[in-house]
Design a protein around this motif. Structure first.
Motif, short mmCIF file in Angstrom:
data_model
loop_
_atom_site.label_atom_id
_atom_site.label_comp_id
_atom_site.label_asym_id
_atom_site.label_seq_id
_atom_site.Cartn_x
_atom_site.Cartn_y
_atom_site.Cartn_z
N ASP A 193 0.85 -1.19 0.00
CA ASP A 193 0.00 0.00 0.00
C ASP A 193 0.89 1.24 0.00
OD1 ASP A 193 -1.63 2.26 1.16
OD2 ASP A 193 -3.16 0.71 1.14
N PRO A 194 0.64 2.19 -0.89
CA PRO A 194 1.50 3.38 -0.94
C PRO A 194 1.48 4.20 0.34
CG PRO A 194 -0.45 3.67 -2.31
CD PRO A 194 -0.41 2.24 -1.92
N GLU A 195 0.41 4.06 1.15
CA GLU A 195 0.35 4.79 2.41
C GLU A 195 1.22 4.13 3.49
OE1 GLU A 195 -1.18 7.67 2.73
OE2 GLU A 195 -1.80 7.54 0.64
N VAL A 196 1.58 2.87 3.26
CA VAL A 196 2.51 2.15 4.16
C VAL A 196 3.64 1.66 3.26
CG1 VAL A 196 2.65 0.49 6.05
CG2 VAL A 196 0.42 1.40 5.38
N PRO A 197 4.49 2.56 2.78
CA PRO A 197 5.36 2.25 1.63
C PRO A 197 6.43 1.21 1.89
CG PRO A 197 5.92 4.39 2.58
CD PRO A 197 4.65 3.94 3.24
N ASP A 198 6.79 0.95 3.13
CA ASP A 198 7.89 0.03 3.42
C ASP A 198 7.43 -1.32 3.95
OD1 ASP A 198 9.85 1.86 2.63
OD2 ASP A 198 9.89 2.79 4.62
N ARG A 199 6.15 -1.62 3.86
CA ARG A 199 5.65 -2.88 4.39
C ARG A 199 5.15 -3.76 3.25
NH1 ARG A 199 1.04 -2.28 8.48
NH2 ARG A 199 2.74 -1.73 9.92
N LEU A 200 5.55 -5.01 3.29
CA LEU A 200 5.09 -6.03 2.34
C LEU A 200 4.35 -7.10 3.13
CD1 LEU A 200 5.13 -7.33 -0.52
CD2 LEU A 200 7.26 -8.47 0.17
N VAL A 201 3.06 -7.25 2.87
CA VAL A 201 2.24 -8.26 3.54
C VAL A 201 2.22 -9.53 2.70
CG1 VAL A 201 -0.05 -8.82 4.45
CG2 VAL A 201 0.81 -6.47 4.60
N MET A 202 2.39 -10.67 3.34
CA MET A 202 2.37 -11.95 2.64
C MET A 202 1.40 -12.89 3.37
SD MET A 202 5.55 -14.39 1.47
CE MET A 202 6.02 -14.97 3.10
N ALA A 203 0.51 -13.50 2.61
CA ALA A 203 -0.47 -14.43 3.18
C ALA A 203 -0.47 -15.70 2.37
CB ALA A 203 -1.86 -13.80 3.20
N GLN A 204 -0.64 -16.80 3.06
CA GLN A 204 -0.61 -18.12 2.43
C GLN A 204 -2.03 -18.58 2.16
OE1 GLN A 204 0.96 -21.09 5.07
NE2 GLN A 204 1.89 -22.28 3.43
N THR A 205 -2.23 -19.22 1.01
CA THR A 205 -3.55 -19.75 0.69
C THR A 205 -3.72 -21.16 1.25
OG1 THR A 205 -2.76 -20.58 -1.43
CG2 THR A 205 -3.75 -18.38 -1.41
N ARG A 206 -4.96 -21.54 1.50
CA ARG A 206 -5.24 -22.87 2.01
C ARG A 206 -5.12 -23.88 0.88
NH1 ARG A 206 -10.82 -24.26 5.10
NH2 ARG A 206 -9.81 -23.04 6.74
#
Length: 580
Positions: A193-206
């Motif tokens: 998200d450009p508003e949180v420019p230094d964070r990369l969220v990663m989620a695993q699928t079932r």
């Protein structure tokens, strides 16, 4: 008393646009009022594709980028729309596009396809870079932009079972691929998200190989990724595992929302990914979470769902679940709307003025782009003048109306406001059916009290997208027993030796009178007053009194019903002139 939620349904078919071979044709242009006023509006564009991969919103250039996900297509495109729903161009991306991401400054659009991640200038649409991938798989890959760099998740598998194969996380430096070393079983989904420019969220699928997927995020500000907290959701018995369809970050970075098809919308604190203190209310029954997105200004959250029939497919509500305000519901039905929100199919403009939603039909072969405008302002609401009942005395088992008036500031809502009510008595709380508010602000909530004694009615307006909730208003009442009545039919005169007969009927309001009722019979003549044999009441309420008078003259008979738990007693008299 806690507030009771209700929802306001908006028909999401205010306008429809369709794209044909000759260009863009307006079928039903939105009215100026719908576009400019504070009421929500929905413009719809038919997308020229039979599959879907990703959508990205570019607020700097006021564009929406949508691409298909055809596995064997060699001429796939990124379709470009403006914020009014008009197609303004397209960019060829080759085979099997699957993910897109926009740089923080909106200057570069990254598009994943079968053998590379392509970079395009959003000013000239020239290709400015290409990052070769680790393999050329048939499986789709997600793309994100965080810490000033492009990232993508890749499943190195050539086949159709992409969900059950391991995935790796890769980045790039210029046009050079960088293996981060992070990997996991099953497909990985990325979010930035450009508003949180230094964070990369990663989620695993079932998947069948991973039944307890995780959510985590990385600090991408340095040369290497640094993982933060991680969360899995299954309990000790293996139940409650995540079925992630989408993930989003709040603009202030304090919350992460997860569209979990098995649970609904999860709201997590980024400090440790624990559940937020106040959760979002459940999605409507029958709806499974498919997408989630925070507005760029942090005011709203959109929650997409896969639902059928009249079950809402999209809820737009305040991002803070503690506000207590009811969501605005959209039901997409039919050939002009699509039937459900696709996974990862929601996005907002940076200023929160527009929500973009991609919907599909039941066969997932047609797609629509909705451009939804939430209201520009919120207004106060209040109850005025207190509550009253009609009739004035509530009676057990009889309908009673709780009347009041709701005052709304600002413009009138597109659909009537609705209020809810709760009756509290010795049996506890009972929710009453919501009712619409009349144009003059008046309303009447209907109830049938079931218990004699004290009761309190509390009426609530939980607000809508344009109005804040009103402070609850209450009314204490005493519910009385239902009245009964005795009707007598007696002769005017009688001969003492022949006896006399009096017939009558017992009637009661409210609930049915109980079976086995007997009536008291009291006779008064010149010799005094005495009690006679009681009279049995038949199932139809009729009864008969037979008597052989003991004295001539005026004889008065008083028939009485003592009442029961729900009915008040009653009496009636008849006077007969008795002759010898």
């Amino acid at each position: 008393m806690s507030r009771k939620r209700h929802s306001v349904r908006i028909a999401a078919t205010l306008a429809a646009l369709t794209l044909g071979t000759a260009g863009l044709t307006a079928l039903a242009p939105p009215s100026a009022h719908a576009a400019d006023g504070p009421e929500p509006s929905d413009t719809v564009a038919k997308l020229p594709m039979s599959s879907y991969a990703a959508m990205v919103v570019d607020s700097v250039h006021e564009r929406v980028y949508v691409t298909d996900g055809q596995a064997r297509a060699t001429n796939s495109q990124v379709h470009i729309y403006n914020f009014q729903g008009q197609k303004t161009g397209s960019v060829a991306v080759g085979t099997v596009p699957s993910g897109m991401a926009l740089s923080t400054d909106s200057g570069t659009l990254y598009v994943s396809q079968s053998s590379a991640v392509l970079a395009f200038s959003t000013e000239t649409w020239e290709r400015t870079g290409i990052v070769g991938t680790a393999t050329a798989p048939t499986c789709p890959r997600d793309v994100a932009f965080a810490g000033g760099k492009e990232w993508h998740a890749e499943t190195p598998y050539n086949g159709t079972d992409c969900t059950n194969f391991w995935s790796g996380l890769y980045g790039s430096t210029g046009n050079t691929l960088v293996n981060t070393g992070w990997n996991a079983a099953s497909r990985l989904r990325l979010e930035s998200d450009p508003e949180v420019p230094d964070r990369l969220v990663m989620a695993q699928t079932r998947s069948t190989t991973e039944t307890n997927p995780f959510v985590t995020f990385f600090d991408a500000s340095g040369d290497t990724l640094v993982r933060g907290p991680e969360r899995r959701f299954a309990d000790a018995q293996g139940q409650g595992g995540l079925d992630m369809k989408d993930v989003a970050q709040s603009p202030d970075g304090r919350r992460i929302a997860v569209a979990d098809a098995a649970y609904g919308t999860r709201l997590l604190d980024t400090a440790d990914l624990s559940d937020a203190p106040v959760p979002y209310q459940p999605l409507p029954e029958g709806a499974k979470a498919s997408a989630v997105a925070f507005s760029g200004d942090g005011t709203y959250i959109a929650r997409g769902a896969s639902a059928t029939g009249s079950t809402p497919d999209l809820l737009v509500q305040p991002a803070d679940p503690a506000s207590g305000r009811a969501p605005l519901e959209f039901v997409f039905e039919g050939a002009l709307d699509g039937d459900r929100v696709v996974p990862r199919g929601l996005g907002w403009s940076a200023d929160g003025s527009r929500l973009f939603a991609v919907t599909t039909d039941r066969t997932t072969t047609e797609y629509w782009l909705h451009i939804i405008k939430p209201p520009a302002a919120q207004y106060d609401s209040r109850f005025t003048g207190g509550l009253s009942t009609t009739p004035g005395q509530p009676v057990v088992g009889e309908p009673v109306g709780i009347r009041g008036r709701l005052e709304l500031d600002g413009p009138a809502p597109a659909e009537p406001a609705r209020v809810t009510a709760v009756r509290h008595d010795a049996n506890g709380d009972r929710k009453l059916a919501p009712v619409e508010v009349d144009p003059d602000g008046s309303f009447t909530v209907l109830d049938v009290p079931s218990l004699v004694g004290d009761a309190t009615y509390t009426v609530s307006f939980t607000g809508d997208v344009t109005h804040r909730p009103a402070e609850d208003v209450s009314l204490a009442v005493t519910v009385a027993k239902a009245p009964t009545a005795l009707t007598l039919r007696a002769p005017a005169e009688a001969v003492r030796s022949e006896g006399l007969t009096i017939t009558g009927t017992l009637t009661g309001q409210g609930r049915a009178l109980p079976a086995g009722i007997t009536l008291s019979v009291v006779r008064t003549d010149r010799k005094g007053t005495g009690t006679l044999t009681s009279a049995a009441v038949a199932a139809d309420g009729t009864f008969t009194v037979n008597d052989l008078p003991r004295a001539a003259g005026q004889v008065t008979y008083e028939i009485g019903y003592a009442g029961d738990e729900l009915h008040a007693g009653s009496t009636a008299t008849a006077t007969v002139r008795v002759r010898n």
